[in-house]
Design a protein around this motif. Structure first.
Motif, short mmCIF file in Angstrom:
data_model
loop_
_atom_site.label_atom_id
_atom_site.label_comp_id
_atom_site.label_asym_id
_atom_site.label_seq_id
_atom_site.Cartn_x
_atom_site.Cartn_y
_atom_site.Cartn_z
N GLY A 262 -10.30 14.71 -11.32
CA GLY A 262 -9.95 15.43 -10.10
C GLY A 262 -8.86 14.67 -9.40
O GLY A 262 -7.94 14.18 -10.06
N GLN A 263 -8.96 14.56 -8.08
CA GLN A 263 -7.93 13.92 -7.28
C GLN A 263 -8.53 12.73 -6.55
O GLN A 263 -9.56 12.88 -5.89
CB GLN A 263 -7.45 14.87 -6.18
N ASN A 265 -7.38 10.05 -3.63
CA ASN A 265 -6.37 9.54 -2.71
C ASN A 265 -6.92 8.29 -2.07
O ASN A 265 -8.06 8.28 -1.62
CB ASN A 265 -6.06 10.58 -1.63
N GLU A 281 -12.52 16.08 -5.34
CA GLU A 281 -11.58 15.51 -4.38
C GLU A 281 -12.23 14.33 -3.68
O GLU A 281 -13.21 14.51 -2.96
CB GLU A 281 -11.24 16.56 -3.31
N SER A 283 -11.38 10.99 -1.16
CA SER A 283 -10.37 10.21 -0.45
C SER A 283 -10.99 8.94 0.10
O SER A 283 -12.11 8.94 0.62
CB SER A 283 -9.69 11.05 0.63
N ASN A 298 -16.36 14.50 -4.61
CA ASN A 298 -16.05 15.25 -3.38
C ASN A 298 -16.51 14.51 -2.13
O ASN A 298 -17.39 14.96 -1.41
CB ASN A 298 -16.73 16.63 -3.42
#
Ligand code: UD1
Ligand code: CA
Length: 454
Positions: A262-263, A265, A281, A283, A298
């Protein structure tokens, strides 16, 4: 020229031995085809046409977020035939770029080069030099080095099989030219297929200039036919992603033992220990430290958070300067405010925990609203489920809950309340008072422990 992208994705993928269409197998947590579409979208095309066949409904239903012109290829009669299905939707003056749903690591930069090379009516091809060219179509060149055609492996002579420059399949050219060539394709070859590659010889004989270039990295042109190749692509993708994270300032104690599906950051000065998996996601704020063996999905994690080894966090928010774990499980819909401590063998589900509160040992907190500066003793359980419904536990600020307490929801513990250890609380515990439910301790004097008879 306006760009139209055609993605070929109708192949069966029989070597995957899967009920899932090949192009839906994930790489880095995302279907291969979605990677190709995303890279295509980064080139700002006028339209993306996906030629689908096997498992088409499944493919479409999993990629509904994209604006795609879906084109069905009912029978897989070859790559040329596949492009024929899409070409009626593309105006003559546009440029067509051909991509592949099972070649997911192609980069935008390489595709830009391919498209640029097609300008002024040239046929632009992406080729590669391979140590082992077996299986690929071979690039044929004349004495001057000009491209004259492509020979598929199964149609090639022994001499041609020695050629180490291969066709990657990626190409770009003017739509009008392509339409003309496609109309002339035949299928008299070893596979009885309409080969897209035959347009190269047509271009050469009609005097159209043919330009070729190489991909920036060899990994970009690799396709997936079986699960070994899928695993290889996954590793290459992860290496690329993790390298990028390090270049963005994240410390990874071993870059080969972290996966991002996924991502991810991350702020400044984050440190990630080995065997950590990120999904969806995630972060991270600044100065976050993540211990070994964590799975984080997430989640929004604030600044200066310490996540100790072996934690599982999903659909949750962790406030600044909080400490989690080791061995903690933070389940969906959990919001921890700043400076919260969650210790070992603690499970928290669908709860909000106020600033500075501590749940340090062996507890289950579910469906709970907890205020700030609360201390939850070891072994505390919110009994949130009656077998049919879930109920809320409300805990105010500055509450102290003694160890081994059961809070039978719905129940409320008011601000400043103290709960004696070992209590079962089923009614409101009033503010600033000590509440406890405990059977009185007694001692039986002179009692003898039973012993086995000899
Ligand atoms: C093709 C090229 C070959 C090249 C190789 C690179 C042709 C004739 N050959 O061979 O020169 O070296 O790719 O990997 O183009 N597809 C359809 N419909 C079809 C047939 C294929 O959508 O009727 C799709 C497949 O899903 C796949 C792609 O086109 O994504 C390539 O097809 P594949 O059969 O793998 O081509 P190759 O024989 O490997
Ligand atoms: Ca084939």
């Amino acid at each position: 020229m306006p760009l139209n992208i055609v993605i070929l994705a109708a192949g069966k993928g029989s070597r995957m031995l899967s009920s899932l269409p090949k192009v839906l197998h994930p790489v880095g947590g995302l279907p291969m085809l979605a990677h190709v579409i995303n890279t295509g979208l980064s080139m700002n095309p006028n339209a993306i046409h996906v030629v689908y066949g096997h498992g088409g409904e499944q493919v479409k239903s999993l990629l509904t977020q994209y604006k795609i012109n879906w084109v069905e290829q009912k029978e897989q009669l070859g790559t040329g035939h596949a492009v024929m299905q899409a070409i009626p939707n593309i105006p003559d003056d546009d440029t067509v770029l051909i991509l592949y749903g099972d070649v997911p690591l192609i980069s935008e930069a390489t595709l830009q080069q391919v498209v640029e090379n097609s300008e002024t009516n040239k046929l632009s091809l992406l080729t590669a030099k391979l140590k082992n060219p077996s299986g690929y179509g071979r690039m044929l060149r004349d004495m001057q080095g000009q491209l004259t055609g492509i020979k598929e492996q199964k149609d090639a002579s022994e001499d041609q099989l020695l050629i180490d420059e291969v066709n990657t399949g990626f190409l770009a050219c003017n739509a009008g030219l392509l339409r003309g060539w496609l109309a002339l394709l035949g299928n008299t070859n070893a596979q009885g297929e309409y080969y897209l590659t035959d347009i190269v010889e047509m271009a050469a004989t009609s005097g159209i200039e043919i330009e070729s270039c190489f991909a920036a990295e060899e990994a970009e042109i690799l396709g997936v036919n079986d699960r070994k190749q899928l695993a290889n692509i996954e590793r290459l993708y992860q290496t690329r992603y993790i390298d990028d994270l390090m270049l963005k300032g994240v410390t990874l104690l071993d870059p080969s033992r972290v996966d991002v599906r996924g991502q991810l950051n991350a702020g400044q000065d984050c440190t990630i220990d080995i065997n950590t998996l990120f999904e969806g996601e995630v972060s991270l704020g600044d100065n976050v430290s993540i211990g070994a063996n964590c799975c984080i999905k997430n989640a929004i994690i604030g600044n200066d958070v310490v996540i100790k080894p072996n934690c599982v966090i999903e659909d949750a928010q962790i406030g600044n300067a909080s400490t989690i774990g080791p061995f903690a499980r933070i389940r969906p819909d959990t919001v921890l405010a700043e400076n919260v401590h969650v210790g070992n063998f603690v499970e928290i589900k669908k709860s909000s925990i106020g600033q500075g509160s501590k749940v340090n040992h062996l507890s289950y907190i579910g469906d709970t609203e907890m205020g700030s500066k609360v201390n939850v003793g070891a072994g505390t359980i919110t009994c949130n489920y009656d077998g049919a419904y879930k109920h809320l536990t409300q805990i105010g600020d500055n509450v102290f809950i003694g160890s081994d307490t059961q809070l039978i929801a719905p129940v409320k513990v008011e601000d400043g309340a103290t709960i004696g250890a070992g209590s079962t609380i089923s009614k409101t515990a009033p503010a600033n008072e000590l509440t406890l439910s405990r059977t009185p301790q007694q001692t039986i004097k002179g009692w003898d422990r039973p012993v086995k008879k000899k």
